[in-house]
Design an enzyme around this catalytic site. Sequence first.
Site, PDB file in Angstrom:
ATOM      1  N   LYS A 193       1.253   0.102  15.160  1.00  0.00           N
ATOM      2  CA  LYS A 193       2.650   0.042  15.570  1.00  0.00           C
ATOM      3  C   LYS A 193       3.025  -1.163  16.443  1.00  0.00           C
ATOM      4  O   LYS A 193       4.213  -1.470  16.605  1.00  0.00           O
ATOM      5  CB  LYS A 193       3.027   1.317  16.347  1.00  0.00           C
ATOM      6  CG  LYS A 193       3.109   2.548  15.479  1.00  0.00           C
ATOM      7  CD  LYS A 193       4.389   2.587  14.670  1.00  0.00           C
ATOM      8  CE  LYS A 193       4.330   3.458  13.457  1.00  0.00           C
ATOM      9  NZ  LYS A 193       4.115   2.795  12.190  1.00  0.00           N
TER      10      LYS A 193
ATOM     11  N   TYR B  75      -8.983   5.337   7.988  1.00  0.00           N
ATOM     12  CA  TYR B  75      -9.113   5.633   9.424  1.00  0.00           C
ATOM     13  C   TYR B  75     -10.118   6.775   9.543  1.00  0.00           C
ATOM     14  O   TYR B  75      -9.854   7.877   9.055  1.00  0.00           O
ATOM     15  CB  TYR B  75      -7.780   6.077  10.011  1.00  0.00           C
ATOM     16  CG  TYR B  75      -6.710   5.010  10.066  1.00  0.00           C
ATOM     17  CD1 TYR B  75      -5.965   4.659   8.934  1.00  0.00           C
ATOM     18  CD2 TYR B  75      -6.423   4.361  11.259  1.00  0.00           C
ATOM     19  CE1 TYR B  75      -4.980   3.694   8.999  1.00  0.00           C
ATOM     20  CE2 TYR B  75      -5.426   3.392  11.337  1.00  0.00           C
ATOM     21  CZ  TYR B  75      -4.717   3.068  10.207  1.00  0.00           C
ATOM     22  OH  TYR B  75      -3.727   2.107  10.265  1.00  0.00           O
TER      23      TYR B  75
ATOM     24  N   HIS C 131       0.843  -1.202   0.000  1.00  0.00           N
ATOM     25  CA  HIS C 131       0.000   0.000   0.000  1.00  0.00           C
ATOM     26  C   HIS C 131       0.875   1.247   0.000  1.00  0.00           C
ATOM     27  O   HIS C 131       1.706   1.436   0.882  1.00  0.00           O
ATOM     28  CB  HIS C 131      -0.916   0.016   1.232  1.00  0.00           C
ATOM     29  CG  HIS C 131      -2.095  -0.884   1.096  1.00  0.00           C
ATOM     30  ND1 HIS C 131      -3.263  -0.711   1.791  1.00  0.00           N
ATOM     31  CD2 HIS C 131      -2.304  -1.979   0.311  1.00  0.00           C
ATOM     32  CE1 HIS C 131      -4.136  -1.639   1.452  1.00  0.00           C
ATOM     33  NE2 HIS C 131      -3.576  -2.433   0.559  1.00  0.00           N
TER      34      HIS C 131
ATOM     35  N   TYR D  25       4.133   6.705  10.125  1.00  0.00           N
ATOM     36  CA  TYR D  25       3.328   5.523   9.759  1.00  0.00           C
ATOM     37  C   TYR D  25       4.185   4.472   9.049  1.00  0.00           C
ATOM     38  O   TYR D  25       4.030   3.271   9.296  1.00  0.00           O
ATOM     39  CB  TYR D  25       2.157   5.945   8.866  1.00  0.00           C
ATOM     40  CG  TYR D  25       1.099   4.873   8.717  1.00  0.00           C
ATOM     41  CD1 TYR D  25       0.110   4.699   9.681  1.00  0.00           C
ATOM     42  CD2 TYR D  25       1.085   4.029   7.608  1.00  0.00           C
ATOM     43  CE1 TYR D  25      -0.862   3.727   9.553  1.00  0.00           C
ATOM     44  CE2 TYR D  25       0.114   3.048   7.460  1.00  0.00           C
ATOM     45  CZ  TYR D  25      -0.852   2.902   8.439  1.00  0.00           C
ATOM     46  OH  TYR D  25      -1.811   1.922   8.301  1.00  0.00           O
TER      47      TYR D  25
ATOM     48  N   PRO E  47      -3.905   0.508  19.043  1.00  0.00           N
ATOM     49  CA  PRO E  47      -3.645   0.024  17.682  1.00  0.00           C
ATOM     50  C   PRO E  47      -3.781   1.079  16.575  1.00  0.00           C
ATOM     51  O   PRO E  47      -3.456   0.797  15.425  1.00  0.00           O
ATOM     52  CB  PRO E  47      -4.685  -1.082  17.496  1.00  0.00           C
ATOM     53  CG  PRO E  47      -5.754  -0.786  18.482  1.00  0.00           C
ATOM     54  CD  PRO E  47      -5.097  -0.116  19.641  1.00  0.00           C
TER      55      PRO E  47
HETATM   56  P1  FAD Z   1       2.342 -11.854  21.624  1.00  0.00           P
HETATM   57  O1  FAD Z   1       1.858 -11.888  20.245  1.00  0.00           O
HETATM   58  O2  FAD Z   1       1.370 -11.534  22.713  1.00  0.00           O
HETATM   59  O3  FAD Z   1       3.007 -13.263  21.920  1.00  0.00           O
HETATM   60  C1  FAD Z   1       3.360 -13.656  23.224  1.00  0.00           C
HETATM   61  C2  FAD Z   1       3.384 -15.159  23.316  1.00  0.00           C
HETATM   62  O4  FAD Z   1       3.799 -15.512  24.638  1.00  0.00           O
HETATM   63  C3  FAD Z   1       2.017 -15.789  23.100  1.00  0.00           C
HETATM   64  O5  FAD Z   1       2.100 -16.833  22.164  1.00  0.00           O
HETATM   65  C4  FAD Z   1       1.616 -16.299  24.482  1.00  0.00           C
HETATM   66  O6  FAD Z   1       0.853 -17.496  24.421  1.00  0.00           O
HETATM   67  C5  FAD Z   1       2.971 -16.538  25.119  1.00  0.00           C
HETATM   68  N1  FAD Z   1       2.932 -16.449  26.596  1.00  0.00           N
HETATM   69  C6  FAD Z   1       2.236 -15.582  27.351  1.00  0.00           C
HETATM   70  N2  FAD Z   1       2.452 -15.819  28.641  1.00  0.00           N
HETATM   71  C7  FAD Z   1       3.302 -16.856  28.714  1.00  0.00           C
HETATM   72  C8  FAD Z   1       3.881 -17.566  29.781  1.00  0.00           C
HETATM   73  N3  FAD Z   1       3.629 -17.230  31.066  1.00  0.00           N
HETATM   74  N4  FAD Z   1       4.699 -18.583  29.501  1.00  0.00           N
HETATM   75  C9  FAD Z   1       4.973 -18.917  28.206  1.00  0.00           C
HETATM   76  N5  FAD Z   1       4.440 -18.289  27.150  1.00  0.00           N
HETATM   77  C10 FAD Z   1       3.618 -17.278  27.402  1.00  0.00           C
HETATM   78  N6  FAD Z   1      -1.350  -4.455  16.818  1.00  0.00           N
HETATM   79  C11 FAD Z   1      -1.624  -3.773  15.726  1.00  0.00           C
HETATM   80  O7  FAD Z   1      -0.698  -3.169  15.177  1.00  0.00           O
HETATM   81  N7  FAD Z   1      -2.889  -3.793  15.208  1.00  0.00           N
HETATM   82  C12 FAD Z   1      -3.924  -4.480  15.821  1.00  0.00           C
HETATM   83  O8  FAD Z   1      -5.047  -4.466  15.342  1.00  0.00           O
HETATM   84  C13 FAD Z   1      -3.678  -5.172  16.987  1.00  0.00           C
HETATM   85  N8  FAD Z   1      -4.662  -5.852  17.637  1.00  0.00           N
HETATM   86  C14 FAD Z   1      -4.356  -6.486  18.804  1.00  0.00           C
HETATM   87  C15 FAD Z   1      -5.368  -7.149  19.512  1.00  0.00           C
HETATM   88  C16 FAD Z   1      -5.083  -7.791  20.729  1.00  0.00           C
HETATM   89  C17 FAD Z   1      -6.199  -8.484  21.498  1.00  0.00           C
HETATM   90  C18 FAD Z   1      -3.757  -7.753  21.241  1.00  0.00           C
HETATM   91  C19 FAD Z   1      -3.431  -8.442  22.571  1.00  0.00           C
HETATM   92  C20 FAD Z   1      -2.775  -7.119  20.517  1.00  0.00           C
HETATM   93  C21 FAD Z   1      -3.058  -6.464  19.309  1.00  0.00           C
HETATM   94  N9  FAD Z   1      -2.067  -5.800  18.577  1.00  0.00           N
HETATM   95  C22 FAD Z   1      -2.350  -5.140  17.456  1.00  0.00           C
HETATM   96  C23 FAD Z   1      -0.705  -5.767  18.988  1.00  0.00           C
HETATM   97  C24 FAD Z   1       0.135  -6.840  18.285  1.00  0.00           C
HETATM   98  O9  FAD Z   1      -0.651  -7.946  17.966  1.00  0.00           O
HETATM   99  C25 FAD Z   1       1.247  -7.171  19.249  1.00  0.00           C
HETATM  100  O10 FAD Z   1       2.044  -6.007  19.385  1.00  0.00           O
HETATM  101  C26 FAD Z   1       2.092  -8.371  18.842  1.00  0.00           C
HETATM  102  O11 FAD Z   1       1.346  -9.555  18.954  1.00  0.00           O
HETATM  103  C27 FAD Z   1       3.307  -8.462  19.762  1.00  0.00           C
HETATM  104  O12 FAD Z   1       3.953  -9.687  19.574  1.00  0.00           O
HETATM  105  P2  FAD Z   1       4.680 -10.417  20.768  1.00  0.00           P
HETATM  106  O13 FAD Z   1       5.310 -11.616  20.168  1.00  0.00           O
HETATM  107  O14 FAD Z   1       5.537  -9.437  21.486  1.00  0.00           O
HETATM  108  O15 FAD Z   1       3.533 -10.810  21.798  1.00  0.00           O
HETATM  109  C1  DHB Z   2      -5.124  -3.211  11.309  1.00  0.00           C
HETATM  110  C2  DHB Z   2      -5.073  -2.912  12.615  1.00  0.00           C
HETATM  111  C3  DHB Z   2      -4.631  -1.670  13.006  1.00  0.00           C
HETATM  112  O1  DHB Z   2      -4.559  -1.361  14.280  1.00  0.00           O
HETATM  113  C4  DHB Z   2      -4.264  -0.723  12.091  1.00  0.00           C
HETATM  114  O2  DHB Z   2      -3.869   0.502  12.521  1.00  0.00           O
HETATM  115  C5  DHB Z   2      -4.304  -1.040  10.761  1.00  0.00           C
HETATM  116  C6  DHB Z   2      -4.745  -2.294  10.380  1.00  0.00           C
HETATM  117  C7  DHB Z   2      -5.614  -4.550  10.884  1.00  0.00           C
HETATM  118  O3  DHB Z   2      -5.936  -5.365  11.755  1.00  0.00           O
HETATM  119  O4  DHB Z   2      -5.691  -4.790   9.687  1.00  0.00           O
END
Ligand code: FAD
Ligand code: DHB
Length: 389
Positions: free
Chosen positions: A296, A200, A72, A384, A292
């Site tokens: 980021k 947005y 995009h 962005y 979100p």
């Molecule tokens: P995570 O993806 O949370 O991975 C952590 C892992 O650790 C998981 O697999 C979990 O099972 C494991 N874990 C947890 N506790 C333990 C433990 N005690 N022992 C062993 N393993 C454990 N970002 C966006 O940019 N746009 C979005 O729309 C968006 N939506 C989101 C919606 C939700 C509900 C959440 C929670 C986050 C969202 N985010 C979004 C943020 C983005 O998804 C996260 O920043 C990203 O997943 C970070 O990755 P991570 O690997 O650091 O953590």
């Molecule tokens: C999506 C989520 C976001 O928070 C965003 O800023 C853009 C896209 C998505 O889930 O596609």
Amino acid sequence: MRTQVAIIGSGPSGLLLSALLDQIGVDTVVIDRVDRDYILGRIRAGVLESGMTALLDQAGVGARMHREGLVHDGFELSFGGRLCRIDLKALTGKNVMVYGQTELTRDLMDDREARGGKTIYNAKNVTPHDFDGAKPCVTYELDGVEHRLDCDFIAGCDGYHGASRAAVEDKGLRHYEKIYPFGWLGVLADVPPAHDELIYANHKRGFALCSQRSKVRSRYYVQVPLDDKVEVWSDDAFWDELRRRLPDDVAEKVTTGPSIEKSIAPLRSYVAEPLRFGRMFLVGDAGHIVPPTGAKGLNLAASDVHYLFEGLRDFYADGAMSGVDAYSGRALARIWKAERFSWFMTTLLHRFPTSGEFDLRIQEAELDYIATSETARRSIAENYIGLPY
Ligand code: FAD
Ligand code: DHB
């Protein structure tokens, strides 16, 4: 059991770090408290900065993303019934990749399995120990039996509710937090997107976002009160509310269909400092959360991994600790700028229950400034597409 780097968490942070370390011959074991299917069932982020796509290429896992992801060159802000395009390509020379976190996680998992990397799923009571000294370890239970993993370093990639940050709560960890008085109701549906780029939308009924996963799969969000329950939102109610918050010509193009996922996520800004405690590091959501709105969260996880990877690479090359020592400072400098941008986008685009007339006028003025000033649009575009690592 022994490994060089024990990685707690098999989300994007943990898997990307393990893939990069694997490329330079550093052994890792990944431990997660749930299983592969559960992790792949979580629908989260969708927009990747070019820094992140470059890291996926460096890790050797970018092929499917380049084939199936959507490049995009811009996105739209919607307000006052019209669209204002942020032309990322013209303003910065860069673009973003729309590719779901689920697919990216699947690619990383498949790659790890193909390379014979060890991942322990369904581990209970995962606990990091002795990271203040030179011989840390992680203990965990599998089917009621306790195991111990000795290592050189522990990467805490286990998200906001994980065990890693809990283990440093009493070691001088500082918290910075802001809770927003609303959440996002998200729907995933196999329908073509309403628009070719993301929208947005600031609307008097609340924020809305039109995103997508492919030409035939859409991801939409609407701002909802924090106490709303997902069960009260029928698919029809969601589609009606989404359309009300979009300009008429976009609303007409929204194709509706049955939701294949529907959930509410609360919005929060959070930073933990520092991100390094001896031989343990907090990485990704374990160390920080962004609302979100700026897309980021996942991208910040990737830049943390980049800084930590560089530190560990130098350590395993010649024993140098300088990169490891620099991890927390380097990562936090970028994290706070992404926190600022995510807060800015959230404040710009949402309706706050406490907002008075003055706040609304300031929001309108800010949006008008963006619509009329290329400098303002360039600043949004620069953030962005992602500030440099
Ligand atoms: P995570 O993806 O949370 O991975 C952590 C892992 O650790 C998981 O697999 C979990 O099972 C494991 N874990 C947890 N506790 C333990 C433990 N005690 N022992 C062993 N393993 C454990 N970002 C966006 O940019 N746009 C979005 O729309 C968006 N939506 C989101 C919606 C939700 C509900 C959440 C929670 C986050 C969202 N985010 C979004 C943020 C983005 O998804 C996260 O920043 C990203 O997943 C970070 O990755 P991570 O690997 O650091 O953590
Ligand atoms: C999506 C989520 C976001 O928070 C965003 O800023 C853009 C896209 C998505 O889930 O596609």
